[in-house]
Scaffold this motif. Structure first.
Motif, mmCIF file in Angstrom:
data_model
loop_
_atom_site.group_PDB
_atom_site.id
_atom_site.type_symbol
_atom_site.label_atom_id
_atom_site.label_comp_id
_atom_site.label_asym_id
_atom_site.label_seq_id
_atom_site.Cartn_x
_atom_site.Cartn_y
_atom_site.Cartn_z
ATOM 1 N N ARG A 217 -0.655 7.270 5.338
ATOM 2 C CA ARG A 217 0.340 7.184 4.276
ATOM 3 C C ARG A 217 1.420 6.167 4.622
ATOM 4 O O ARG A 217 1.890 6.102 5.763
ATOM 5 C CB ARG A 217 1.024 8.543 4.059
ATOM 6 C CG ARG A 217 0.124 9.694 3.676
ATOM 7 C CD ARG A 217 -0.627 9.491 2.408
ATOM 8 N NE ARG A 217 0.217 9.003 1.316
ATOM 9 C CZ ARG A 217 -0.278 8.578 0.164
ATOM 10 N NH1 ARG A 217 -1.584 8.581 -0.057
ATOM 11 N NH2 ARG A 217 0.532 8.148 -0.781
ATOM 12 N N PHE A 218 1.810 5.395 3.618
ATOM 13 C CA PHE A 218 2.923 4.464 3.751
ATOM 14 C C PHE A 218 4.158 4.987 3.017
ATOM 15 O O PHE A 218 5.255 4.467 3.208
ATOM 16 C CB PHE A 218 2.547 3.095 3.168
ATOM 17 C CG PHE A 218 1.416 2.429 3.902
ATOM 18 C CD1 PHE A 218 1.671 1.501 4.900
ATOM 19 C CD2 PHE A 218 0.101 2.729 3.597
ATOM 20 C CE1 PHE A 218 0.634 0.877 5.574
ATOM 21 C CE2 PHE A 218 -0.947 2.109 4.257
ATOM 22 C CZ PHE A 218 -0.681 1.184 5.260
ATOM 23 N N ARG A 219 3.962 5.984 2.165
ATOM 24 C CA ARG A 219 5.053 6.627 1.429
ATOM 25 C C ARG A 219 4.557 7.992 0.980
ATOM 26 O O ARG A 219 3.422 8.385 1.265
ATOM 27 C CB ARG A 219 5.502 5.795 0.228
ATOM 28 C CG ARG A 219 4.388 5.377 -0.704
ATOM 29 C CD ARG A 219 4.879 5.103 -2.118
ATOM 30 N NE ARG A 219 4.699 6.288 -2.942
ATOM 31 C CZ ARG A 219 5.008 6.343 -4.243
ATOM 32 N NH1 ARG A 219 5.558 5.305 -4.822
ATOM 33 N NH2 ARG A 219 4.794 7.437 -4.928
ATOM 34 N N THR B 108 -4.186 3.366 -2.974
ATOM 35 C CA THR B 108 -3.225 3.260 -4.068
ATOM 36 C C THR B 108 -2.068 2.407 -3.562
ATOM 37 O O THR B 108 -1.750 2.395 -2.372
ATOM 38 C CB THR B 108 -2.709 4.631 -4.535
ATOM 39 O OG1 THR B 108 -2.177 5.351 -3.416
ATOM 40 C CG2 THR B 108 -3.831 5.437 -5.182
ATOM 41 N N ALA B 109 -1.450 1.656 -4.475
ATOM 42 C CA ALA B 109 -0.478 0.660 -4.042
ATOM 43 C C ALA B 109 0.366 0.200 -5.215
ATOM 44 O O ALA B 109 0.143 0.605 -6.371
ATOM 45 C CB ALA B 109 -1.216 -0.547 -3.437
ATOM 46 N N HIS B 110 1.301 -0.665 -4.912
ATOM 47 C CA HIS B 110 1.986 -1.425 -5.955
ATOM 48 C C HIS B 110 2.273 -2.818 -5.422
ATOM 49 O O HIS B 110 3.114 -3.009 -4.541
ATOM 50 C CB HIS B 110 3.291 -0.778 -6.411
ATOM 51 C CG HIS B 110 3.882 -1.523 -7.578
ATOM 52 N ND1 HIS B 110 3.509 -1.262 -8.878
ATOM 53 C CD2 HIS B 110 4.770 -2.553 -7.640
ATOM 54 C CE1 HIS B 110 4.155 -2.074 -9.690
ATOM 55 N NE2 HIS B 110 4.926 -2.877 -8.954
ATOM 56 N N ALA C 281 0.827 -1.208 0.000
ATOM 57 C CA ALA C 281 0.000 0.000 0.000
ATOM 58 C C ALA C 281 0.862 1.259 0.000
ATOM 59 O O ALA C 281 1.887 1.336 0.676
ATOM 60 C CB ALA C 281 -0.920 0.009 1.222
ATOM 61 N N TYR C 282 0.440 2.247 -0.772
ATOM 62 C CA TYR C 282 1.037 3.587 -0.753
ATOM 63 C C TYR C 282 0.268 4.486 0.210
ATOM 64 O O TYR C 282 0.848 5.289 0.924
ATOM 65 C CB TYR C 282 0.985 4.224 -2.141
ATOM 66 C CG TYR C 282 1.923 3.640 -3.173
ATOM 67 C CD1 TYR C 282 2.973 2.801 -2.830
ATOM 68 C CD2 TYR C 282 1.737 3.954 -4.522
ATOM 69 C CE1 TYR C 282 3.826 2.294 -3.789
ATOM 70 C CE2 TYR C 282 2.593 3.445 -5.490
ATOM 71 C CZ TYR C 282 3.634 2.622 -5.122
ATOM 72 O OH TYR C 282 4.477 2.122 -6.083
ATOM 73 N N GLY C 283 -1.060 4.376 0.178
ATOM 74 C CA GLY C 283 -1.896 5.195 1.040
ATOM 75 C C GLY C 283 -3.300 4.638 1.066
ATOM 76 O O GLY C 283 -3.734 3.950 0.124
ATOM 77 N N ILE C 284 -4.023 4.890 2.159
ATOM 78 C CA ILE C 284 -5.414 4.487 2.272
ATOM 79 C C ILE C 284 -6.208 5.654 2.822
ATOM 80 O O ILE C 284 -5.770 6.338 3.758
ATOM 81 C CB ILE C 284 -5.571 3.229 3.158
ATOM 82 C CG1 ILE C 284 -7.058 2.821 3.244
ATOM 83 C CG2 ILE C 284 -4.948 3.413 4.529
ATOM 84 C CD1 ILE C 284 -7.269 1.453 3.875
#
Length: 297
Positions: A36-38, A275-277, A20-23
């Motif tokens: 936020r994760f980044r 959003t994620a990768h 995850a990039y953000g939720i």
């Protein structure tokens, strides 16, 4: 509230490498919250872009520029000479629900070698009668983007700027284009987590944003009621609507590759946007359903 809501999801992201990039969570009656994760950057939403294209079609319909049951070639009569047998029966609705019957398979991460991708799509032989077979591909939505340009005189991005992007405060979003300069429509729209969350909230609110009707409410309803079945579903997929994935229990979602998710939950009057990768986003989707949505009551 923020820590309590996201504690289990953050732990799952760490332990399961969810990517995850953000939720972002919005629920009516409460302030929105985000973790936020980044860094909060605009990212490729991949197939979430399909939902934006579907909404453009709904707005164009409300303006009298097209009808969902129009035959596609009625707007492109010059292509009848090269169209595959049976393509004359393909409607806008078939393209929105990915039931055109075309055998053409393409996504925006593939190089476009054709002089005109639309011509290649129209000429591809059908493998099923329109309306009888769901097949996930990007070309139908690319064709819808071309249709918007044909009936409005503006490309898809330019058409949505004053109608959706502007009202939602989505300033100057990037949308990658084909060699002819038309937005890919099925993918390659770039937004931040919170920006996509505004679009999800717009759908939750039946197309209303800050007191203004941005998307026709009847079209927002039809996005989930005009459904088609799929041969294979999963625990969180129960069919496809007009540019959205339908889920058991009345929720529905926008879903792009590598974990771009926006889930609309009308019963809880909530949206969850991620959003994620990640190469496999099934655990990510499950984590949202198991660890976040139930906490909203």
């Amino acid at each position: 509230m923020t820590d309590e809501l996201f504690t289990d999801f953050v732990r799952a992201d760490r332990e399961q490498a969810l990517g995850a990039y953000g939720i972002h969570v919005h629920q009516e009656g409460r302030p929105p919250v985000e973790h936020r994760f980044r860094s909060d950057d605009r990212v490729n939403l991949y197939s979430v872009a399909k939902t934006f294209t579907a909404v453009a079609v709904g707005i164009a319909e409300s303006e009298g520029r097209l009808g969902v049951d129009d035959r596609f070639l009625d707007h492109f009569p010059e292509l009848r000479a090269i169209a595959a047998d049976g393509f004359e029966h393909v409607t806008v609705r078939h393209l929105l629900t990915m039931t055109s019957g075309s055998g053409h398979l393409w996504f925006a991460d593939r190089r476009v070698d054709a002089l005109d991708l639309l011509h290649e799509f129209v000429a591809e032989p059908l493998v099923a009668e329109p309306g009888t077979r769901f097949a996930y591909t990007g070309t139908g939505f690319y064709a819808l983007g071309r249709l918007i340009a044909r009936v409005t005189g503006a490309d898809l991005r330019a058409y949505l700027l004053p109608r959706v992007f502007g009202p939602l405060g989505l300033h100057n979003p990037a949308w990658h284009c084909c060699p002819l300069g038309f937005p890919f429509a099925e993918s390659d729209l770039f937004l931040k987590t919170g920006e996509l969350a505004r679009f999800a909230r717009l759908l939750l609110q039946s197309g209303v944003w800050e007191g203004k009707q941005v998307v026709p409410p009847d079209f927002v309803d039809r996005m989930t009621t005009d459904r088609v079945d799929m041969k294979e579903g999963d625990a969180h997929t129960d069919g496809y609507g007009l540019g959205v994935w339908l889920e058991p229990g009345g929720t529905y979602r926008m879903h792009g590759a590598y974990g771009q998710l926006a889930i609309i939950d009308p019963a809880r009057r909530a949206t969850v946007t991620v959003t994620a990768h990640t190469d496999d986003d099934t655990p990510l989707l499950a984590a949202v359903h198991d660890l976040v949505l139930p906490r909203l009551g």
